[in-house]
Each structure stands twice: as C-alpha cells, then as structure tokens.
Design an enzyme around this catalytic site. Structure first.
Site, PDB file in Angstrom:
ATOM      1  N   LYS A 189       0.736  -1.072  -0.050  1.00 41.05           N
ATOM      2  CA  LYS A 189      -0.064   0.107   0.041  1.00 41.05           C
ATOM      3  C   LYS A 189       0.832   1.016   0.026  1.00 41.05           C
ATOM      4  CE  LYS A 189      -4.516  -1.569   1.490  1.00 41.05           C
ATOM      5  NZ  LYS A 189      -5.675  -1.214   2.506  1.00 41.05           N
ATOM      6  N   LYS A 229      -3.334 -10.692  -7.134  1.00 39.34           N
ATOM      7  CA  LYS A 229      -4.614 -11.188  -6.341  1.00 39.34           C
ATOM      8  C   LYS A 229      -5.741 -10.475  -6.873  1.00 39.34           C
ATOM      9  CE  LYS A 229      -4.718  -8.253  -2.415  1.00 39.34           C
ATOM     10  NZ  LYS A 229      -4.803  -8.203  -0.840  1.00 39.34           N
ATOM     11  N   LYS A 235     -10.012  -4.658  -5.977  1.00 41.58           N
ATOM     12  CA  LYS A 235     -10.737  -3.845  -6.621  1.00 41.58           C
ATOM     13  C   LYS A 235      -9.888  -2.863  -7.566  1.00 41.58           C
ATOM     14  CE  LYS A 235     -10.500  -0.407  -2.645  1.00 41.58           C
ATOM     15  NZ  LYS A 235      -9.595  -1.096  -2.043  1.00 41.58           N
TER      16      LYS A 235
HETATM   17  P1  TYM Z   1      -9.770  -6.829   3.278  1.00 49.21           P
HETATM   18  O1  TYM Z   1     -10.851  -6.031   3.533  1.00 49.21           O
HETATM   19  O2  TYM Z   1      -8.664  -6.393   2.494  1.00 49.21           O
HETATM   20  O3  TYM Z   1     -10.300  -8.228   2.822  1.00 49.21           O
HETATM   21  C1  TYM Z   1     -11.539  -8.890   3.311  1.00 49.21           C
HETATM   22  C2  TYM Z   1     -11.462 -10.275   3.385  1.00 49.21           C
HETATM   23  O4  TYM Z   1     -11.105 -10.714   2.085  1.00 49.21           O
HETATM   24  C3  TYM Z   1     -10.177 -11.648   1.623  1.00 49.21           C
HETATM   25  N1  TYM Z   1      -9.529 -11.601   0.308  1.00 49.21           N
HETATM   26  C4  TYM Z   1      -9.389 -12.188  -0.459  1.00 49.21           C
HETATM   27  N2  TYM Z   1      -9.473 -13.582  -0.343  1.00 49.21           N
HETATM   28  C5  TYM Z   1      -8.964 -14.331  -1.433  1.00 49.21           C
HETATM   29  N3  TYM Z   1      -8.877 -13.722  -2.542  1.00 49.21           N
HETATM   30  C6  TYM Z   1      -8.848 -12.764  -2.797  1.00 49.21           C
HETATM   31  N4  TYM Z   1      -8.292 -12.255  -4.017  1.00 49.21           N
HETATM   32  C7  TYM Z   1      -9.068 -11.863  -1.546  1.00 49.21           C
HETATM   33  N5  TYM Z   1      -9.031 -10.609  -1.356  1.00 49.21           N
HETATM   34  C8  TYM Z   1      -9.586 -10.368  -0.420  1.00 49.21           C
HETATM   35  C9  TYM Z   1      -9.212 -11.218   2.762  1.00 49.21           C
HETATM   36  O5  TYM Z   1      -8.152 -12.309   3.050  1.00 49.21           O
HETATM   37  C10 TYM Z   1      -9.970 -10.817   3.990  1.00 49.21           C
HETATM   38  O6  TYM Z   1     -10.145 -12.130   4.666  1.00 49.21           O
HETATM   39  N6  TYM Z   1      -7.303  -6.081   7.600  1.00 49.21           N
HETATM   40  C11 TYM Z   1      -8.432  -6.904   6.894  1.00 49.21           C
HETATM   41  C12 TYM Z   1      -9.727  -6.304   7.526  1.00 49.21           C
HETATM   42  C13 TYM Z   1      -9.922  -6.526   9.010  1.00 49.21           C
HETATM   43  C14 TYM Z   1      -9.964  -7.653   9.899  1.00 49.21           C
HETATM   44  C15 TYM Z   1      -9.834  -7.279  11.199  1.00 49.21           C
HETATM   45  C16 TYM Z   1      -9.831  -9.138   9.629  1.00 49.21           C
HETATM   46  C17 TYM Z   1      -9.771  -5.516  10.156  1.00 49.21           C
HETATM   47  N7  TYM Z   1      -9.797  -6.001  11.166  1.00 49.21           N
HETATM   48  C18 TYM Z   1      -9.974  -8.310  11.963  1.00 49.21           C
HETATM   49  C19 TYM Z   1     -10.134 -10.137  10.098  1.00 49.21           C
HETATM   50  C20 TYM Z   1     -10.099  -9.708  11.776  1.00 49.21           C
HETATM   51  C21 TYM Z   1      -8.208  -6.462   5.512  1.00 49.21           C
HETATM   52  O7  TYM Z   1      -7.851  -5.460   4.931  1.00 49.21           O
HETATM   53  O8  TYM Z   1      -9.237  -7.305   4.676  1.00 49.21           O
END
Ligand code: TYM
Length: 329
Positions: free
Chosen positions: A111, A193, A196
């Site tokens: 990022k 991966k 968006k």
């Molecule tokens: P975030 O918002 O980027 O993504 C949310 C969830 O989607 C999964 N994910 C994917 N899985 C498979 N293939 C992909 N291409 C893909 N893109 C996204 C992510 O692994 C995630 O599970 N930091 C976290 C959000 C968060 C969180 C938490 C999660 C904040 N606090 C506490 C668990 C517990 C995040 O940025 O995920």
C-alpha cells in the site's frame, strides 16, 4: 461455544475474492460458534475515502453480510467505529507492537508503494488496530483469506507478548483459511490477487450477469500449447485460478472438473465458470437489493450489533486497563 470473528474494509465494493476467501467460510456457522462480523470502517481511512461513498459502502456491506446468510439474530454484525474500545485497545497494543514487526508487513509495503503520496502513521500501525479488533472478542478462529494471514500471525505474537507480561489476558487466536478460494487471482492478471484496484479482472458481488460473463470470457488463460483444463498453479496460473473459482462455487473437486472438461478447450470452460459464478451470486445480489431498501431495518441491525459487541469488548478493555496500571473510573 467457540468464538469466530472477522471483518472486511468497506474501502470498495465486495468482490468474489472477499466472498470466496472470507464470507463464504464465515458461513452459516452460528449454531456451532459465537460469531462476530464487522465493517472495518476505521481501517479504510488509512487511504483517502470519499465520505459519502464510505457511508454507502458500509451499509451495503452490512446488507451483503445478511444476504450471504449471516442472520443478524444469530450473528453479531456491527460497524467498527461504533465501538470505541477498538481505538482504545488499538492504542494500547501499539505500545506492544514493534516497529520492526510492522515494517515487515507485506500489505504495508504494497500500500505504501501504491499510495506514495500518503504514507501516514495509520497505514503503518494498522495491524495493531487489527490486533485490537480481534483480541477484544477473545476469538478462537479468525476466518480470512491468505493475504491476511500475516496480520493474524502478528496478532498472535502481540497477544503472547502481552500475556507473558500480565498473565492470561487474551486468547491467542488461530487463522482459519479455506482450502479452496483463499487466494483468488485477478481474471486478467493471474499473477496478482483479485482486488478492486484492477476492476477488469475483478468480479463484484453486485455486478450485472452480462458484465460478469464478459469478464470470464476475456479471462486470461495460459499460453501453453496443450490447451486443456488441468490444475497446475505453477505452469497454468490462469486456468488453475478459474478452476479454483469453479471448485469453490460448485463444490466440485479438481479431478471432477478436469473430467468434466476433458477434451474441450478453454472456449467451453470459461463461460461455464462465468455461469456458475452468476448463479452463485444471483440470490446474494437480489437479497442485498431487497434489504437495502429497508434502511430502518439495517439501522436496527447495526444498533443491536453494537450493543452486543460493546459489552464483550468493554469487558476485555477494562481488564487490559487494569493490568497495565490505569486507575479505574
Ligand atoms: P480486506 O478488507 O482487504 O479483505 C477482506 C477479506 O477478504 C479476503 N480477500 C481475499 N481472499 C481471497 N482472494 C482474494 N483475492 C482476496 N482479497 C481479499 C481477505 O483475506 C480478508 O479475509 N485487515 C483486513 C480487515 C480486517 C480484519 C480485522 C480481518 C480489519 N480487522 C480483524 C479479520 C479480523 C483487510 O484489510 O481485509
């Protein structure tokens, strides 16, 4: 009952990666687990957001959670910023998370490369807030996709460090990662991966069927000469990604998929995957549209969720404040 917790940032519309990597695995597990799922809105402002869009996406995401089968009567669904304890524990855990640990986080590296004009403190310390999100609820499992594994590992280290000093304050949680779908790749760039930030390779949950099908038909397959549907992520990343998606939405194994398309080229395979995804997403989209019309219902859900979540979160926070030596109010 064991506890499960996870969250997603409403920084963009939910996509197939979020669904297959995370939400699908949260599943209808409320009989088995005590479940907490939230909109991680506080995390989104590490990158500039348009306020009206953030608000809209947060509520849409809540509607989508419900449409994906998370019954608000049985799961605690809430908005992160409604629970001050996240920011409060986040600060405490910042003081127990090392600069070196934060510097190693690959999401920070990605990022900060992408948003070089806004490498702010929040972007750097964000994993400490994520650790707080998790540890407040003492979960056993954190169901996430592969890319969040490193943050859950960091959370475990921080929890252990804190427990070593103060005794057993936090449960040390396990990441819970699906067998298929943990890392969905971009349809037009199978080495990145799905996210968006590459919209042409990303399938959004609310997208029209014809747009989804167009993206699958244009999906990059591999330039190998054999042109057969065979699972081999190393040499055939594009086809293997489509197979993972097909497997995750239909429940078929890789062997079954290879047999199904035996002797057929990619021309038959790609639209079949598109069709399966469309059918999987259709009820979610329709249900989301229906729920979104009822703003009063959504409000009642997040208010009830905040009340339940606050109770649990504040209990942990009080314990932490006492342990570190703050005077009780
Ligand atoms: P975030 O918002 O980027 O993504 C949310 C969830 O989607 C999964 N994910 C994917 N899985 C498979 N293939 C992909 N291409 C893909 N893109 C996204 C992510 O692994 C995630 O599970 N930091 C976290 C959000 C968060 C969180 C938490 C999660 C904040 N606090 C506490 C668990 C517990 C995040 O940025 O995920």
């Amino acid at each position: 009952k064991k506890v499960m917790l996870s969250g997603i940032q409403p920084s963009g519309d939910l996509h197939l990666g979020n669904y297959l990597g995370a939400i699908k695995n949260w599943g209808a597990r409320a009989e088995e687990f005590d479940c907490y799922y939230f909109m991680a809105d506080m995390h989104t402002i590490t990158v500039r957001q348009t306020p009206a869009d953030l608000r809209r996406r947060t509520l849409t995401q809540l509607a989508q959670y419900i449409a994906c089968g998370l019954d608000p009567e049985k799961n605690t669904l809430f908005i992160q910023s409604h629970i001050p304890a996240h920011a409060e524990l986040g600060w405490v855990l910042n003081c127990y998370t090392m600069f070196g640990e934060l510097s190693r986080m690959t999401q920070f590296k990605d990022k900060s490369a992408k948003h070089a004009d806004n490498i702010n403190g929040g972007l750097f310390t964000y994993p400490a807030l994520m650790a707080a999100d998790i540890l407040l609820y003492q979960p056993d499992f954190v169901p996430v996709g592969n890319d969040q594994k490193q943050h859950v590992e960091l959370t475990r280290n921080v929890a252990q460090r804190f427990n070593n000093i103060y005794g057993d304050v936090f449960k040390v949680p396990e990441p819970y990662i699906p067998k298929t779908g943990a890392r969905i790749m971009s349809l037009n760039a199978p080495d990145s991966k799905m996210s968006k930030s590459i919209p042409e390779g990303c399938v959004f949950l609310m997208e029209k069927p014809e747009d989804i099908q167009r993206k699958f038909k244009r999906a990059i397959t591999d330039s190998d000469t054999e042109r057969c549907v065979r699972f081999d992520p190393e040499n055939k990343p594009g086809v293997s990604n489509l197979m993972s998606i097909y497997s995750a939405v239909t429940g078929k194994t890789m062997e079954e998929i290879e047999a199904e398309f035996d002797g057929q080229g990619y021309g038959a395979f790609k639209p079949a995957v598109g069709e399966a995804v469309i059918e999987c997403l259709r009820p979610i989209r329709e249900e989301t549209e229906r729920i979104l019309k009822d703003k009063a219902y959504l409000e009642s859900v997040y208010k009830a969720g905040a009340e339940k979540a606050s109770y649990v979160a504040n209990k942990t926070l009080r314990k932490v404040y006492k342990k570190v030596g703050f005077v009780a109010k």
